[in-house]
Scaffold this active site. Structure first.
Site, PDB file in Angstrom:
ATOM      1  N   ASP A  18      26.904   2.980  63.853  1.00  0.00           N
ATOM      2  CA  ASP A  18      25.682   2.772  63.057  1.00  0.00           C
ATOM      3  C   ASP A  18      24.904   4.087  63.025  1.00  0.00           C
ATOM      4  OD1 ASP A  18      23.947  -0.157  62.456  1.00  0.00           O
ATOM      5  OD2 ASP A  18      22.957   1.786  62.204  1.00  0.00           O
ATOM      6  N   PHE A  71      20.578  -6.308  61.262  1.00  0.00           N
ATOM      7  CA  PHE A  71      20.264  -7.730  61.428  1.00  0.00           C
ATOM      8  C   PHE A  71      21.540  -8.565  61.630  1.00  0.00           C
ATOM      9  CE2 PHE A  71      19.571 -11.484  58.392  1.00  0.00           C
ATOM     10  CZ  PHE A  71      19.251 -12.368  59.404  1.00  0.00           C
ATOM     11  N   TYR A  87      22.867  -3.237  43.410  1.00  0.00           N
ATOM     12  CA  TYR A  87      23.353  -3.658  44.735  1.00  0.00           C
ATOM     13  C   TYR A  87      24.561  -4.602  44.594  1.00  0.00           C
ATOM     14  CZ  TYR A  87      23.556  -6.431  49.025  1.00  0.00           C
ATOM     15  OH  TYR A  87      23.992  -7.094  50.145  1.00  0.00           O
ATOM     16  N   GLN A 141      23.847  -0.142  52.430  1.00  0.00           N
ATOM     17  CA  GLN A 141      22.499  -0.100  51.877  1.00  0.00           C
ATOM     18  C   GLN A 141      22.276  -1.533  51.392  1.00  0.00           C
ATOM     19  OE1 GLN A 141      19.426  -0.443  50.293  1.00  0.00           O
ATOM     20  NE2 GLN A 141      20.802  -0.490  48.527  1.00  0.00           N
ATOM     21  N   ALA A 180      28.007  -2.149  57.763  1.00  0.00           N
ATOM     22  CA  ALA A 180      27.123  -1.034  57.391  1.00  0.00           C
ATOM     23  C   ALA A 180      27.000  -0.968  55.876  1.00  0.00           C
ATOM     24  CB  ALA A 180      27.685   0.282  57.932  1.00  0.00           C
ATOM     25  N   ASN A 228      21.968 -16.090  51.086  1.00  0.00           N
ATOM     26  CA  ASN A 228      20.801 -15.393  51.659  1.00  0.00           C
ATOM     27  C   ASN A 228      20.723 -15.659  53.157  1.00  0.00           C
ATOM     28  OD1 ASN A 228      20.268 -15.261  48.867  1.00  0.00           O
ATOM     29  ND2 ASN A 228      18.084 -15.073  49.287  1.00  0.00           N
ATOM     30  N   GLY A 244      18.932   0.086  61.010  1.00  0.00           N
ATOM     31  CA  GLY A 244      19.181  -0.630  62.264  1.00  0.00           C
ATOM     32  C   GLY A 244      18.392  -0.022  63.415  1.00  0.00           C
TER      33      GLY A 244
HETATM   34  N1  LIG Z   1      20.839 -10.002  54.512  1.00  0.00           N
HETATM   35  C1  LIG Z   1      21.489 -10.751  53.624  1.00  0.00           C
HETATM   36  O1  LIG Z   1      20.981 -11.790  53.170  1.00  0.00           O
HETATM   37  C2  LIG Z   1      22.871 -10.363  53.177  1.00  0.00           C
HETATM   38  C3  LIG Z   1      23.516 -11.184  52.243  1.00  0.00           C
HETATM   39  C4  LIG Z   1      24.802 -10.832  51.814  1.00  0.00           C
HETATM   40  C5  LIG Z   1      25.446  -9.724  52.341  1.00  0.00           C
HETATM   41  N2  LIG Z   1      24.792  -8.933  53.241  1.00  0.00           N
HETATM   42  C6  LIG Z   1      25.505  -7.765  53.751  1.00  0.00           C
HETATM   43  O2  LIG Z   1      25.520  -7.841  55.179  1.00  0.00           O
HETATM   44  C7  LIG Z   1      25.495  -6.522  55.727  1.00  0.00           C
HETATM   45  C8  LIG Z   1      24.366  -6.375  56.724  1.00  0.00           C
HETATM   46  O3  LIG Z   1      23.116  -6.624  56.067  1.00  0.00           O
HETATM   47  P1  LIG Z   1      21.749  -6.742  56.887  1.00  0.00           P
HETATM   48  O4  LIG Z   1      20.862  -7.642  56.123  1.00  0.00           O
HETATM   49  O5  LIG Z   1      22.053  -7.027  58.309  1.00  0.00           O
HETATM   50  O6  LIG Z   1      21.182  -5.257  56.693  1.00  0.00           O
HETATM   51  P2  LIG Z   1      20.680  -4.177  57.786  1.00  0.00           P
HETATM   52  O7  LIG Z   1      20.033  -3.092  56.969  1.00  0.00           O
HETATM   53  O8  LIG Z   1      19.891  -4.840  58.851  1.00  0.00           O
HETATM   54  O9  LIG Z   1      22.049  -3.663  58.414  1.00  0.00           O
HETATM   55  C9  LIG Z   1      22.788  -2.591  57.884  1.00  0.00           C
HETATM   56  C10 LIG Z   1      23.146  -1.667  59.033  1.00  0.00           C
HETATM   57  O10 LIG Z   1      23.998  -0.626  58.548  1.00  0.00           O
HETATM   58  C11 LIG Z   1      23.557   0.625  59.079  1.00  0.00           C
HETATM   59  N3  LIG Z   1      23.981   1.665  58.121  1.00  0.00           N
HETATM   60  C12 LIG Z   1      23.568   1.842  56.842  1.00  0.00           C
HETATM   61  N4  LIG Z   1      24.204   2.877  56.292  1.00  0.00           N
HETATM   62  C13 LIG Z   1      25.042   3.383  57.224  1.00  0.00           C
HETATM   63  C14 LIG Z   1      25.973   4.470  57.255  1.00  0.00           C
HETATM   64  N5  LIG Z   1      26.131   5.265  56.184  1.00  0.00           N
HETATM   65  N6  LIG Z   1      26.665   4.694  58.379  1.00  0.00           N
HETATM   66  C15 LIG Z   1      26.500   3.908  59.476  1.00  0.00           C
HETATM   67  N7  LIG Z   1      25.631   2.869  59.520  1.00  0.00           N
HETATM   68  C16 LIG Z   1      24.919   2.609  58.404  1.00  0.00           C
HETATM   69  C17 LIG Z   1      22.051   0.473  59.186  1.00  0.00           C
HETATM   70  O11 LIG Z   1      21.453   1.384  60.108  1.00  0.00           O
HETATM   71  C18 LIG Z   1      21.925  -0.965  59.662  1.00  0.00           C
HETATM   72  O12 LIG Z   1      21.994  -1.074  61.062  1.00  0.00           O
HETATM   73  C19 LIG Z   1      25.413  -5.562  54.539  1.00  0.00           C
HETATM   74  O13 LIG Z   1      26.721  -5.137  54.230  1.00  0.00           O
HETATM   75  C20 LIG Z   1      24.863  -6.430  53.422  1.00  0.00           C
HETATM   76  O14 LIG Z   1      25.248  -5.960  52.154  1.00  0.00           O
HETATM   77  C21 LIG Z   1      23.527  -9.217  53.673  1.00  0.00           C
END
Ligand SMILES: NC(=O)c1ccc[n+]([C@@H]2O[C@H](COP(=O)([O-])OP(=O)(O)OC[C@H]3O[C@@H](n4cnc5c(N)ncnc54)[C@H](O)[C@@H]3O)[C@@H](O)[C@H]2O)c1
Length: 305
Positions: free
Chosen positions: A31, A11, A141, A75, A73, A170, A36
């Site tokens: 990725d 995302f 987390y 969890q 990238a 968020n 994703g």
């Molecule tokens: N969504 C939120 O509100 C939010 C808030 C704070 C921080 N974040 C951080 O932002 C980042 C992205 O979050 P998101 O919401 O887009 O999540 P998401 O799950 O959409 O994106 C994570 C991506 O990482 C890839 N991935 C996971 N493990 C992997 C690995 N071992 N090797 C290669 N690729 C891998 C997944 O396939 C995915 O495309 C994360 O680090 C998350 O902790 C998100």
């Protein structure tokens, strides 16, 4: 410049990749497509399907020698982290340690790390929460994302790594997975567009800071040239109750299904919003997309997705 975005099929990472491309940079995405999707890859970016913990990731660093690595990238689900602390730590702590090692080994000029402002600080002692607030996560987390920050800090002090940590509130906006386990706006939008009722955790008066994903992408653009050595909050400085989010989405989607209330969510912070003055000073960044505009853009995207 040549930039490697880890998690760029997800995302937030896909919006960051898009912003880098629009600014004229060469963008590669690492990725494993665990959460994703190939359809999220913006046109012009090159997708390398590999796990960041695998040997292929090292070969990719060796072949590309990126100038900047933007590390998204992870969890990213609090619920999954609660069910499996070890897997969560391996991805978020171990994965970030690995990216730090590769960045140092292959002479990366700058690492940008997507951390969390929403899950890092724990129950706030004061609001809004600034970067000097004590760090006391309530969830596995939040803890594993903190471990990632600690590795960055260690590699910066001991191995010369140059990094900026961005702590997001968020996030919401187009491409957030409504079937995912985080992201109330995506989940409610998906259900409401199908005319189904939504379940609000607890009494719904818990207040969070909702930041539009396009604004997050702009912060990542600014961090290419600023914010070295800093951890910086990226949010709006305002809290909005979940009940108000549900009401806004209900009126924007025209959904007639009434919301129901369920039990409160484990590991959830009740009220949090972020002080983003440091982002203003260091990155010259401020949020530009307000909640009603961001919700409208999210619904427009979801109707055609
Ligand atoms: N969504 C939120 O509100 C939010 C808030 C704070 C921080 N974040 C951080 O932002 C980042 C992205 O979050 P998101 O919401 O887009 O999540 P998401 O799950 O959409 O994106 C994570 C991506 O990482 C890839 N991935 C996971 N493990 C992997 C690995 N071992 N090797 C290669 N690729 C891998 C997944 O396939 C995915 O495309 C994360 O680090 C998350 O902790 C998100």
């Amino acid at each position: 410049m040549r930039i490697l975005v880890t998690g760029g099929a997800g995302f937030i990472g896909s919006h960051v990749a898009e912003a880098y491309l629009a600014a004229g940079h060469e963008v590669h995405i690492l990725d494993n497509l665990s959460t994703g999707h190939g359809r999220n890859i913006p046109q012009g970016a090159t997708l390398h399907v590999a796990d960041m913990l695998s040997e292929e990731a090292r070969s990719l660093f060796a072949a590309l020698r990126p100038e900047v690595v933007n590390h998204h990238a992870a969890q990213a689900s609090v619920k999954v982290s609660t069910a499996d602390a070890v897997r969560d730590l391996a991805q978020n702590g171990g994965g970030t340690a690995r990216i730090c090692e590769l960045a140092v080994e292959f002479g990366v000029r700058k690492l940008i790390y997507a951390s969390t402002g929403g899950a890092l600080y724990g129950d706030p002692e004061r609001l809004p929460v600034d970067e000097s607030h004590p760090i006391r996560p309530l969830s596995n987390y939040g803890n594993s994302k903190r471990v990632g920050e600690l590795y960055i800090d260690l590699f910066a002090r001991e191995r010369g790594l140059n990094a900026t940590v961005l702590r997001y509130a968020n996030a919401y906006g187009p491409r957030q997975d409504p079937n995912g386990e985080a992201g109330v706006i995506a989940i409610f939008t998906g259900l409401m567009l199908e005319g189904r009722p939504v379940t609000i955790d607890g009494d719904g008066e818990q207040m969070k800071d909702y930041v539009y994903v396009g604004d997050i992408a702009r912060a990542n653009l600014a961090a290419l040239a600023a914010g070295d050595g800093l951890a910086i909050n990226i949010g709006t400085g305002q809290g909005t109750p979940v009940n108000a989010i549900a009401a806004a989405l209900q009126s924007a989607t025209g959904s007639a299904a009434a919301a129901v209330h369920g039990p409160p969510r484990a590991g959830d912070v009740r009220n949090i919003w972020l002080d983003c003055a440091l982002a203003g000073r260091e990155l010259n960044w401020r949020p530009e997309v307000g909640l009603s505009e961001g919700i409208a853009r999210t619904i427009e995207w979801a109707r055609t997705a």
